[in-house]
Design an enzyme around this catalytic site. Structure first.
Site, PDB file in Angstrom:
ATOM      1  N   LYS A  22       3.908  70.692 145.192  1.00  0.00           N
ATOM      2  CA  LYS A  22       2.762  70.377 144.310  1.00  0.00           C
ATOM      3  C   LYS A  22       2.130  69.061 144.734  1.00  0.00           C
ATOM      4  CE  LYS A  22       3.461  68.186 140.270  1.00  0.00           C
ATOM      5  NZ  LYS A  22       2.648  66.987 140.020  1.00  0.00           N
ATOM      6  N   ASN A  23       2.958  68.041 144.981  1.00  0.00           N
ATOM      7  CA  ASN A  23       2.431  66.706 145.249  1.00  0.00           C
ATOM      8  C   ASN A  23       1.888  66.547 146.652  1.00  0.00           C
ATOM      9  OD1 ASN A  23       3.011  66.174 142.645  1.00  0.00           O
ATOM     10  ND2 ASN A  23       4.829  64.946 143.062  1.00  0.00           N
ATOM     11  N   ARG A  92      -3.064  65.252 135.401  1.00  0.00           N
ATOM     12  CA  ARG A  92      -2.788  63.824 135.483  1.00  0.00           C
ATOM     13  C   ARG A  92      -3.378  63.206 136.730  1.00  0.00           C
ATOM     14  NH1 ARG A  92      -3.282  60.312 134.033  1.00  0.00           N
ATOM     15  NH2 ARG A  92      -2.510  59.375 135.912  1.00  0.00           N
ATOM     16  N   CYS A 116      -0.214  58.912 130.395  1.00  0.00           N
ATOM     17  CA  CYS A 116       0.446  60.222 130.344  1.00  0.00           C
ATOM     18  C   CYS A 116       1.819  60.005 129.735  1.00  0.00           C
ATOM     19  CB  CYS A 116       0.541  60.836 131.732  1.00  0.00           C
ATOM     20  SG  CYS A 116       1.882  60.165 132.683  1.00  0.00           S
ATOM     21  N   ARG A 121      -0.948  54.867 133.399  1.00  0.00           N
ATOM     22  CA  ARG A 121      -1.117  55.244 134.815  1.00  0.00           C
ATOM     23  C   ARG A 121      -2.343  54.489 135.353  1.00  0.00           C
ATOM     24  NH1 ARG A 121       1.814  60.059 135.670  1.00  0.00           N
ATOM     25  NH2 ARG A 121       1.445  59.900 137.899  1.00  0.00           N
ATOM     26  N   PRO A 122      -2.214  53.193 135.612  1.00  0.00           N
ATOM     27  CA  PRO A 122      -3.367  52.411 136.080  1.00  0.00           C
ATOM     28  C   PRO A 122      -3.874  52.899 137.444  1.00  0.00           C
ATOM     29  CG  PRO A 122      -1.337  51.183 136.358  1.00  0.00           C
ATOM     30  CD  PRO A 122      -0.980  52.405 135.582  1.00  0.00           C
ATOM     31  N   ILE A 123      -5.136  52.602 137.735  1.00  0.00           N
ATOM     32  CA  ILE A 123      -5.677  52.989 139.050  1.00  0.00           C
ATOM     33  C   ILE A 123      -6.294  51.784 139.763  1.00  0.00           C
ATOM     34  CG2 ILE A 123      -6.071  55.397 138.376  1.00  0.00           C
ATOM     35  CD1 ILE A 123      -9.077  54.656 138.118  1.00  0.00           C
ATOM     36  N   ASP A 124      -5.816  50.578 139.399  1.00  0.00           N
ATOM     37  CA  ASP A 124      -6.375  49.359 140.013  1.00  0.00           C
ATOM     38  C   ASP A 124      -6.234  49.355 141.534  1.00  0.00           C
ATOM     39  OD1 ASP A 124      -3.586  49.144 139.069  1.00  0.00           O
ATOM     40  OD2 ASP A 124      -3.604  47.238 140.144  1.00  0.00           O
ATOM     41  N   LEU A 125      -5.136  49.897 142.035  1.00  0.00           N
ATOM     42  CA  LEU A 125      -4.931  49.892 143.490  1.00  0.00           C
ATOM     43  C   LEU A 125      -5.887  50.869 144.178  1.00  0.00           C
ATOM     44  CD1 LEU A 125      -1.027  49.771 143.569  1.00  0.00           C
ATOM     45  CD2 LEU A 125      -2.643  47.869 143.818  1.00  0.00           C
ATOM     46  N   ASP A 305      10.954  61.415 140.447  1.00  0.00           N
ATOM     47  CA  ASP A 305      10.771  62.777 139.920  1.00  0.00           C
ATOM     48  C   ASP A 305      12.081  63.548 139.851  1.00  0.00           C
ATOM     49  OD1 ASP A 305       7.589  63.282 141.644  1.00  0.00           O
ATOM     50  OD2 ASP A 305       8.127  62.127 139.865  1.00  0.00           O
ATOM     51  N   ILE A 327      10.244  53.075 138.475  1.00  0.00           N
ATOM     52  CA  ILE A 327       8.860  53.434 138.816  1.00  0.00           C
ATOM     53  C   ILE A 327       7.981  53.575 137.580  1.00  0.00           C
ATOM     54  CG2 ILE A 327       7.387  55.113 140.014  1.00  0.00           C
ATOM     55  CD1 ILE A 327       9.279  53.591 141.889  1.00  0.00           C
ATOM     56  N   ARG A 397       3.089  73.026 135.063  1.00  0.00           N
ATOM     57  CA  ARG A 397       2.270  72.168 135.931  1.00  0.00           C
ATOM     58  C   ARG A 397       2.919  72.030 137.312  1.00  0.00           C
ATOM     59  NH1 ARG A 397       2.121  66.771 134.228  1.00  0.00           N
ATOM     60  NH2 ARG A 397       1.098  66.585 136.259  1.00  0.00           N
TER      61      ARG A 397
HETATM   62  C1  EPZ Z   1       2.742  60.434 142.478  1.00  0.00           C
HETATM   63  O1  EPZ Z   1       2.089  59.917 141.329  1.00  0.00           O
HETATM   64  C2  EPZ Z   1       3.307  61.784 142.061  1.00  0.00           C
HETATM   65  N1  EPZ Z   1       2.214  62.659 141.650  1.00  0.00           N
HETATM   66  C3  EPZ Z   1       4.280  61.593 140.907  1.00  0.00           C
HETATM   67  O2  EPZ Z   1       4.844  62.870 140.607  1.00  0.00           O
HETATM   68  C4  EPZ Z   1       5.400  60.659 141.359  1.00  0.00           C
HETATM   69  O3  EPZ Z   1       6.280  60.426 140.279  1.00  0.00           O
HETATM   70  C5  EPZ Z   1       4.797  59.330 141.837  1.00  0.00           C
HETATM   71  O4  EPZ Z   1       3.832  59.583 142.879  1.00  0.00           O
HETATM   72  C6  EPZ Z   1       5.850  58.391 142.387  1.00  0.00           C
HETATM   73  O5  EPZ Z   1       6.516  59.008 143.456  1.00  0.00           O
HETATM   74  C7  EPZ Z   1       1.483  63.269 142.602  1.00  0.00           C
HETATM   75  O6  EPZ Z   1       1.691  63.080 143.789  1.00  0.00           O
HETATM   76  C8  EPZ Z   1       0.419  64.207 142.123  1.00  0.00           C
HETATM   77  P1  EPZ Z   1       2.145  56.027 142.116  1.00  0.00           P
HETATM   78  P2  EPZ Z   1       1.152  58.597 141.459  1.00  0.00           P
HETATM   79  O7  EPZ Z   1       0.719  55.655 142.258  1.00  0.00           O
HETATM   80  O8  EPZ Z   1       0.426  58.623 142.747  1.00  0.00           O
HETATM   81  C9  EPZ Z   1       1.850  52.085 139.537  1.00  0.00           C
HETATM   82  C10 EPZ Z   1       5.524  64.660 139.243  1.00  0.00           C
HETATM   83  O9  EPZ Z   1       6.369  64.766 138.339  1.00  0.00           O
HETATM   84  N2  EPZ Z   1       0.430  52.041 139.932  1.00  0.00           N
HETATM   85  O10 EPZ Z   1       3.026  55.992 143.331  1.00  0.00           O
HETATM   86  O11 EPZ Z   1       0.357  58.474 140.214  1.00  0.00           O
HETATM   87  C11 EPZ Z   1       2.134  53.216 138.554  1.00  0.00           C
HETATM   88  O12 EPZ Z   1       1.847  52.790 137.239  1.00  0.00           O
HETATM   89  C12 EPZ Z   1       4.631  63.445 139.304  1.00  0.00           C
HETATM   90  O13 EPZ Z   1       5.354  65.498 140.154  1.00  0.00           O
HETATM   91  C13 EPZ Z   1      -0.316  50.903 139.643  1.00  0.00           C
HETATM   92  O14 EPZ Z   1       0.174  49.944 139.056  1.00  0.00           O
HETATM   93  O15 EPZ Z   1       2.263  57.475 141.476  1.00  0.00           O
HETATM   94  C14 EPZ Z   1       3.601  53.491 138.764  1.00  0.00           C
HETATM   95  O16 EPZ Z   1       4.356  52.564 137.992  1.00  0.00           O
HETATM   96  C15 EPZ Z   1       4.922  62.465 138.165  1.00  0.00           C
HETATM   97  N3  EPZ Z   1      -1.626  50.863 140.003  1.00  0.00           N
HETATM   98  C16 EPZ Z   1       3.816  53.176 140.247  1.00  0.00           C
HETATM   99  O17 EPZ Z   1       2.661  52.435 140.661  1.00  0.00           O
HETATM  100  C17 EPZ Z   1      -2.221  51.912 140.659  1.00  0.00           C
HETATM  101  O18 EPZ Z   1      -3.433  51.816 140.999  1.00  0.00           O
HETATM  102  C18 EPZ Z   1       3.922  54.398 141.131  1.00  0.00           C
HETATM  103  O19 EPZ Z   1       2.763  55.143 140.942  1.00  0.00           O
HETATM  104  C19 EPZ Z   1      -1.451  53.057 140.943  1.00  0.00           C
HETATM  105  C20 EPZ Z   1      -0.124  53.097 140.572  1.00  0.00           C
END
Ligand code: EPZ
Length: 418
Positions: A22-23, A92, A116, A121-125, A305, A327, A397
């Protein structure tokens, strides 16, 4: 409102073909927007998140359809750069469309992803990476809009290895002028799969799987054919199911190198786990033992996960197993429902202590999120009697047909229509 019914207390014997990841497929579907031709993507699971992604692609003007496990996308006539809230909120991770829409149209209008079940789930990065490439953002009432006169290469350094932000940066940089260097990039296997898909479309990306990804921008992207990698979290779920219920199973279509941390943890229960080609053979111990502390980390560390299903696997293990969730802020919600099944889980902040019990008893429980729901399934297989799991839309999902898969493994599982 469908309900999963599992009659536990029986060992698993059988084999199952593990679905595509999925991911991996979600960012690949978004990236197909760059192509001016047709992309054929094989080993695609049938998931609500895939359906939601195809709806977004159609809204943008693509022709997109799924035939079994093959998705066909023709993006030549794509013309819109806005994704309305009702489509963004369907899944999500819809923010993964940001990089692709910006790369194709130099504009993007998306609604902000809500929090969620796992916490904010911030997107600042994501935004910082797009700004580095030349995009100007403005945020109004839960919506973000951005545009770029042109996209130009940049050095992008992530303060933490965000999977989604790395993927957005890779996709957008493919269409930027010059060569972009992404450092502290996420190293998950899905990043390498995305790189292979992008390069099949004519992009020039290298380094995925390491902390430094280098993207040389190109001006044209053609159609391609790609096969998605196996889903390592689905494999981890079924390995956990074998430990929870006992028995002997075979998983086909796996990549053992993606599962090393999980395999190591589950071997500590006393399970025999052999990997032969794309097959994982697991013989569970009749009396699982507690495992050493599981600390979730970015790949190649223990995958967040996999934390919920592996926790469910050790609920009856001899001794106490400790889980540290680094995480996400709120990823122990499955603990309460597991305790209602008879488990002994104590949670303090990001630490959960799981002390093995002699027996779990099936009762009605509710899935709180995707992998938390998978944990309930794993626990139900090791519980005496009947467990009814509601809110299974969370599970759908990420799992193509978990009930079918479990029955291939010899479980007694079904769907009740309410
Ligand atoms: C991906 O989510 C996966 N989803 C998640 O799987 C997985 O848990 C996660 O990576 C970590 O491996 C998909 O690939 C669709 P991150 P993502 O950005 O990209 C923080 C599942 O169950 N962060 O690596 O959203 C964030 O809050 C799902 O299949 C910021 O601070 O994860 C988190 O604490 C759940 N700012 C950490 O980074 C940002 O701009 C990791 O998030 C982005 C993220």
């Amino acid at each position: 409102m469908d309900i999963i019914k599992i009659t536990g207390g029986r060992k698993l014997y059988g084999e199952v073909h593990v679905q595509g990841a999925k991911n991996s497929v979600l960012p690949i579907l978004a990236a197909s927007l760059l192509s001016k031709g047709t992309c054929v993507i094989h080993n695609c699971p049938s998931l609500s998140d895939v359906t939601a992604s195809l709806a977004i692609l159609r809204h943008l003007g693509c022709r997109a359809k799924q035939e079994g496990s093959t998705v066909i996308i023709d993006s030549v006539d794509a013309s819109r750069f806005d994704v309305p809230h009702d489509l963004m909120s369907e899944m999500r991770s819809s923010v993964i469309f940001l990089g692709a829409v910006l790369a194709r149209f130099h504009r993007a209008e998306l609604s902000l992803p809500g929090g969620c079940e796992l916490g904010p789930r911030p997107i600042d990065l994501h935004i910082k990476a797009m700004e580095a490439l030349g995009a100007d953002f403005c945020e109004t009432a839960g919506n973000i809009s951005c545009k770029a006169d042109s996209l130009n290469a940049a050095d992008i350094n992530f303060t933490l290895p965000s999977v989604g932000a790395t993927e957005n940066a890779m996709i957008a940089a493919c269409a930027a002028n010059g060569t972009t260097v992404i450092t502290n990039a996420a190293r998950e296997p899905e990043i390498a799969d995305l790189q292979n898909f992008l390069n099949a479309m004519g992009a020039k990306v290298k380094g995925a799987g390491t902390s430094t990804v280098i993207v040389e921008g190109v001006s044209e992207f053609h159609g391609c054919t790609h096969t998605v990698i196996p889903d390592r979290i689905v494999a981890a779920t079924y390995m956990s199911a074998a430990v929870s219920a006992g028995g002997e199973i075979f998983l086909r279509n796996t990549e053992k190198t993606h599962l090393e941390a999980v395999t190591d943890a589950l071997r500590q229960t006393g399970a025999d786990i052999d990997c032969m080609g794309d097959v994982i053979h697991i013989i569970a111990s009749d009396k699982p033992k507690a495992i050493r502390p599981v600390v979730t980390r970015p790949y190649p560390g223990f995958a967040t996960d996999a934390q919920p299903p592996v926790m469910a696997a050790v609920l009856k293990a001899e001794g106490t197993s400790v889980f540290v969730e680094n995480i996400f802020e709120n990823r122990f919600r499955h603990g309460d429902e597991l305790n209602r099944l008879g488990a002994d889980i104590r949670i303090i902040g990001r630490v959960a202590a799981v002390t093995g019990v002699d027996m779990l008893r099936g009762i009605p429980v509710r899935a709180s999120d995707l992998r938390g729901g998978a944990a309930l399934v794993v626990a139900a297989l090791g519980a005496e009697g009947e467990t009814l799991i509601t809110d299974i839309h969370h599970i759908r999902r990420g799992y193509d047909d978990i009930v079918y898969d479990l029955n291939c493994l010899g479980a007694c599982a079904g769907i009740l229509k309410k």
